[in-house]
Enzyme design. Structure first.
Site, PDB file in Angstrom:
ATOM      1  N   GLN A   1     -20.379  26.947 -22.195  1.00 54.52           N
ATOM      2  CA  GLN A   1     -20.439  28.042 -21.214  1.00 54.52           C
ATOM      3  C   GLN A   1     -20.511  29.372 -21.946  1.00 54.52           C
ATOM      4  OE1 GLN A   1     -17.141  28.271 -18.413  1.00 54.52           O
ATOM      5  NE2 GLN A   1     -18.277  29.653 -17.055  1.00 54.52           N
TER       6      GLN A   1
ATOM      7  N   HIS B   1     -26.760  24.840 -13.343  1.00 57.05           N
ATOM      8  CA  HIS B   1     -28.141  24.860 -13.839  1.00 57.05           C
ATOM      9  C   HIS B   1     -28.977  23.845 -13.063  1.00 57.05           C
ATOM     10  CE1 HIS B   1     -27.451  27.051 -17.714  1.00 57.05           C
ATOM     11  NE2 HIS B   1     -26.219  26.626 -17.524  1.00 57.05           N
TER      12      HIS B   1
ATOM     13  N   ASP C   1     -33.603  31.322 -14.552  1.00 59.72           N
ATOM     14  CA  ASP C   1     -32.897  31.586 -15.807  1.00 59.72           C
ATOM     15  C   ASP C   1     -33.828  32.374 -16.742  1.00 59.72           C
ATOM     16  OD1 ASP C   1     -30.392  29.815 -17.429  1.00 59.72           O
ATOM     17  OD2 ASP C   1     -31.759  31.077 -18.547  1.00 59.72           O
TER      18      ASP C   1
ATOM     19  N   HIS D   1     -21.704  28.765 -12.544  1.00 63.18           N
ATOM     20  CA  HIS D   1     -23.122  28.578 -12.185  1.00 63.18           C
ATOM     21  C   HIS D   1     -23.525  27.142 -12.422  1.00 63.18           C
ATOM     22  CE1 HIS D   1     -22.731  29.967 -16.339  1.00 63.18           C
ATOM     23  NE2 HIS D   1     -23.757  29.185 -16.623  1.00 63.18           N
TER      24      HIS D   1
ATOM     25  N   ASN E   1     -21.609  23.903 -17.115  1.00 63.18           N
ATOM     26  CA  ASN E   1     -20.742  24.016 -18.290  1.00 63.18           C
ATOM     27  C   ASN E   1     -19.464  24.790 -17.967  1.00 63.18           C
ATOM     28  OD1 ASN E   1     -22.823  22.797 -19.852  1.00 63.18           O
ATOM     29  ND2 ASN E   1     -23.818  24.781 -20.116  1.00 63.18           N
TER      30      ASN E   1
HETATM   31  P1  AMP Z   1     -24.144  28.728 -19.679  1.00 58.77           P
HETATM   32  O1  AMP Z   1     -24.430  28.556 -21.155  1.00 58.77           O
HETATM   33  O2  AMP Z   1     -23.951  27.441 -18.935  1.00 58.77           O
HETATM   34  O3  AMP Z   1     -23.017  29.712 -19.438  1.00 58.77           O
HETATM   35  O4  AMP Z   1     -25.469  29.334 -19.063  1.00 58.77           O
HETATM   36  C1  AMP Z   1     -25.768  30.683 -19.040  1.00 58.77           C
HETATM   37  C2  AMP Z   1     -27.232  30.784 -18.689  1.00 58.77           C
HETATM   38  O5  AMP Z   1     -27.467  32.060 -18.154  1.00 58.77           O
HETATM   39  C3  AMP Z   1     -28.177  30.605 -19.869  1.00 58.77           C
HETATM   40  O6  AMP Z   1     -29.094  29.557 -19.572  1.00 58.77           O
HETATM   41  C4  AMP Z   1     -28.877  31.956 -19.986  1.00 58.77           C
HETATM   42  O7  AMP Z   1     -30.220  31.839 -20.355  1.00 58.77           O
HETATM   43  C5  AMP Z   1     -28.723  32.507 -18.586  1.00 58.77           C
HETATM   44  N1  AMP Z   1     -28.680  33.949 -18.446  1.00 58.77           N
HETATM   45  C6  AMP Z   1     -27.903  34.811 -19.147  1.00 58.77           C
HETATM   46  N2  AMP Z   1     -28.090  36.075 -18.700  1.00 58.77           N
HETATM   47  C7  AMP Z   1     -29.001  35.983 -17.687  1.00 58.77           C
HETATM   48  C8  AMP Z   1     -29.604  36.942 -16.834  1.00 58.77           C
HETATM   49  N3  AMP Z   1     -29.312  38.252 -16.905  1.00 58.77           N
HETATM   50  N4  AMP Z   1     -30.495  36.502 -15.915  1.00 58.77           N
HETATM   51  C9  AMP Z   1     -30.796  35.186 -15.823  1.00 58.77           C
HETATM   52  N5  AMP Z   1     -30.250  34.244 -16.602  1.00 58.77           N
HETATM   53  C10 AMP Z   1     -29.379  34.638 -17.535  1.00 58.77           C
END
Ligand code: AMP
Ligand code: ZN
Length: 135
Positions: free
Chosen positions: A95, A103, A32, A101, A88
């Site tokens: 989300q 985590h 992440d 995805h 999420n």
């Molecule tokens: P969520 O809030 O559950 O949708 O999680 C999205 C996650 O994606 C967050 O923890 C972000 O830090 C991560 N994220 C967003 N863009 C990227 C990216 N390009 N590469 C890696 N992680 C990302």
């Protein structure tokens, strides 16, 4: 089943580079970019599913198997003290990227992160009402 406007589709399928920890035909696991802790990673299916509701049962089962495997490897290699799986669905649930995805969050004693909620205090009657609503 890719979505042209989806950044996780592009990352999962290698069109955008990422720090990849694992890859097979169906999944990519990446670090992440905004980690909660050292080693925070994401399991991304290569096909586009917006959220848990859209995920086929078979894919859901594979996600949990992969999460278990990654948790084992990461715990061994990082020496973390605990582990959170977080997933999420929907904006109100936190989300922010609308491609399913999971985590993978290694936890360390004193890491100062908080992943949780403020506990409610429902009565037995309220719990029973909710139970009936869900049945
Ligand atoms: P969520 O809030 O559950 O949708 O999680 C999205 C996650 O994606 C967050 O923890 C972000 O830090 C991560 N994220 C967003 N863009 C990227 C990216 N390009 N590469 C890696 N992680 C990302
Ligand atoms: Zn996608």
């Amino acid at each position: 089943m890719k979505n042209e406007n989806c950044i996780f589709c592009k990352i999962a399928n290698g069109e955008i580079p990422s720090k990849t920890l694992y890859e097979d035909e169906e999944f990519r696991v990446i670090l992440d970019l905004g980690p909660a802790t050292k080693g925070h990673a994401l399991i991304l299916p290569k096909n586009h599913f917006a959220n848990l509701y859209e995920l086929p049962d078979e894919t859901a089962a594979k996600v949990m198997r992969l999460a278990k495997k990654m948790a084992g490897t990461m715990t061994e290699k990082l020496g973390c003290d605990g582990f959170n799986l977080v997933q999420n669905n929907g904006e109100c649930a936190g989300q922010t990227v609308f491609h399913f995805h999971m985590h993978l969050i290694p936890r360390y004693e004193g890491d100062g992160q908080k992943i949780g909620w403020k506990p409610g205090e429902p009565t037995q009657e309220e719990l029973e009402e909710i139970r009936k609503q869900i049945l």
